[in-house]
Motif scaffolding. Structure first.
Motif, short mmCIF file in Angstrom:
data_model
loop_
_atom_site.label_atom_id
_atom_site.label_comp_id
_atom_site.label_asym_id
_atom_site.label_seq_id
_atom_site.Cartn_x
_atom_site.Cartn_y
_atom_site.Cartn_z
N SER A 236 41.83 8.99 11.06
CA SER A 236 41.24 9.23 12.38
C SER A 236 40.91 10.70 12.57
CB SER A 236 42.21 8.77 13.48
OG SER A 236 42.43 7.38 13.39
N GLU A 237 39.67 10.97 12.92
CA GLU A 237 39.21 12.34 13.16
C GLU A 237 38.11 12.30 14.22
OE1 GLU A 237 40.28 15.12 12.32
OE2 GLU A 237 41.35 14.97 10.40
N LEU B 131 32.17 1.15 25.39
CA LEU B 131 32.65 1.42 24.03
C LEU B 131 34.15 1.75 23.97
CD1 LEU B 131 29.70 3.65 22.76
CD2 LEU B 131 30.06 1.22 22.33
N LEU B 132 34.80 1.81 25.12
CA LEU B 132 36.20 2.23 25.16
C LEU B 132 37.11 1.32 24.34
CD1 LEU B 132 36.56 3.25 28.93
CD2 LEU B 132 36.21 4.74 26.95
N HIS C 148 39.59 9.22 26.07
CA HIS C 148 40.22 7.93 25.78
C HIS C 148 40.46 7.77 24.28
CE1 HIS C 148 41.21 3.68 26.25
NE2 HIS C 148 40.41 3.44 25.22
N PHE C 149 39.45 8.11 23.48
CA PHE C 149 39.59 7.96 22.03
C PHE C 149 40.66 8.91 21.48
CE2 PHE C 149 36.01 5.57 19.77
CZ PHE C 149 35.98 4.60 20.74
N LYS C 150 40.75 10.10 22.05
CA LYS C 150 41.78 11.04 21.59
C LYS C 150 43.17 10.50 21.90
CE LYS C 150 41.19 14.58 20.00
NZ LYS C 150 41.17 15.03 18.58
N GLU C 151 43.35 9.95 23.08
CA GLU C 151 44.65 9.38 23.46
C GLU C 151 45.02 8.19 22.58
OE1 GLU C 151 44.19 8.32 27.52
OE2 GLU C 151 44.20 10.40 28.25
N GLN C 152 44.01 7.41 22.18
CA GLN C 152 44.25 6.19 21.40
C GLN C 152 44.19 6.43 19.89
OE1 GLN C 152 45.12 3.22 22.84
NE2 GLN C 152 45.14 4.37 24.77
N ASN C 153 43.99 7.67 19.48
CA ASN C 153 43.92 8.03 18.07
C ASN C 153 42.83 7.24 17.34
OD1 ASN C 153 44.83 9.65 15.91
ND2 ASN C 153 46.12 8.00 15.13
N LYS C 154 41.65 7.17 17.96
CA LYS C 154 40.52 6.46 17.38
C LYS C 154 39.56 7.44 16.72
CE LYS C 154 40.77 2.58 20.64
NZ LYS C 154 40.03 1.75 21.61
#
Length: 232
Positions: A42-43, A93-94, A123-129
């Motif tokens: 994940s990056e 896209l969340l 949201h993606f940062k919190e979910q490690n996406k």
């Protein structure tokens, strides 16, 4: 892979294996990074370059490889120059696992769009996406209304795509000609490069024109035929 309900094409030939890095170490490193992310690391990556440097090719190459590695996960490619798009689609896209946004510059200056990007990022940062964004300029050079968005973009792994030298452009032009079933000889390529613009969008557009003319006339790409088609 889940596709969005839009007329968005993921080209079958836009893969990492046929991306021409042109001998540029920075380009090879970027491809290696994208491959590692497609394998599950994940990056948040921001890549930028002028038109014709391969931004779309790299994003779609990621889509292909990520989908092969994780066929059950949700991945989306969103070309932001598509007039059908609205900011609410970014909110949709969340729930995805990986998202590629192509052409960020097309939606900047609009607070609704920028807020949607900001919320997706957080949201993606919190979910490690995984979030990959492509633009035409480095984050600090973008004209952004929402300064918090600019700070988020600047915190991503930033990579500039290096333009191809002429020898790599020649190789790419021959490769694209072969994919169309055309034979593009060295003599014809030398003739084109001595008389035409050398930026990739122009060269590829010229190849499209030659391909259509060749099909209609049922003729090979000789120098006299090329001169006739291009009016040289």
């Amino acid at each position: 892979m889940q596709q969005l309900p839009l007329d968005i094409e993921i080209k079958a030939d836009a893969t990492f294996s046929n991306f021409i890095a042109g001998g540029e170490e920075a380009n090879r490193q970027l491809v290696d990074l994208l491959k590692s992310v497609a394998a599950g690391n994940s990056e948040f990556i921001y890549l930028y370059g002028n038109a014709g440097t391969g931004r779309t090719h790299l994003l779609q190459g990621f889509i292909h490889q990520y989908s092969e590695c994780f066929p059950q996960r949700l991945v989306a490619y969103l070309p932001l120059d598509n007039p059908q798009l609205v900011p609410a689609m970014v909110d949709g896209l969340l729930s995805f696992d990986a998202v590629c946004l192509d052409g960020l510059e097309h939606c900047l200056g609009n607070k609704e769009w920028e807020t949607a990007f900001f919320n997706l990022y957080n949201h993606f940062k919190e979910q490690n996406k995984i979030l990959i964004i492509a633009g035409d300029k480095a984050p600090q050079q973008l004209e952004v209304v929402l300064q918090d968005l600019k700070s988020r973009l600047s915190a991503m792994l930033i990579h500039a795509i290096q333009p191809l030298p002429d020898d790599a452009k020649r190789l790419l032009l021959q490769q694209k000609a072969e994919e169309r079933g055309l034979e593009l000889s060295e003599d014809v390529i030398n003739y084109l490069f001595s008389r035409q613009q050398r930026d990739l969008p122009y060269l590829l557009g010229m190849l499209e024109k030659l391909d259509q003319a060749s099909l209609q006339a049922q003729r090979r790409l000789t120098i006299p035929f090329v001169k006739q088609v291009l009016g040289l």
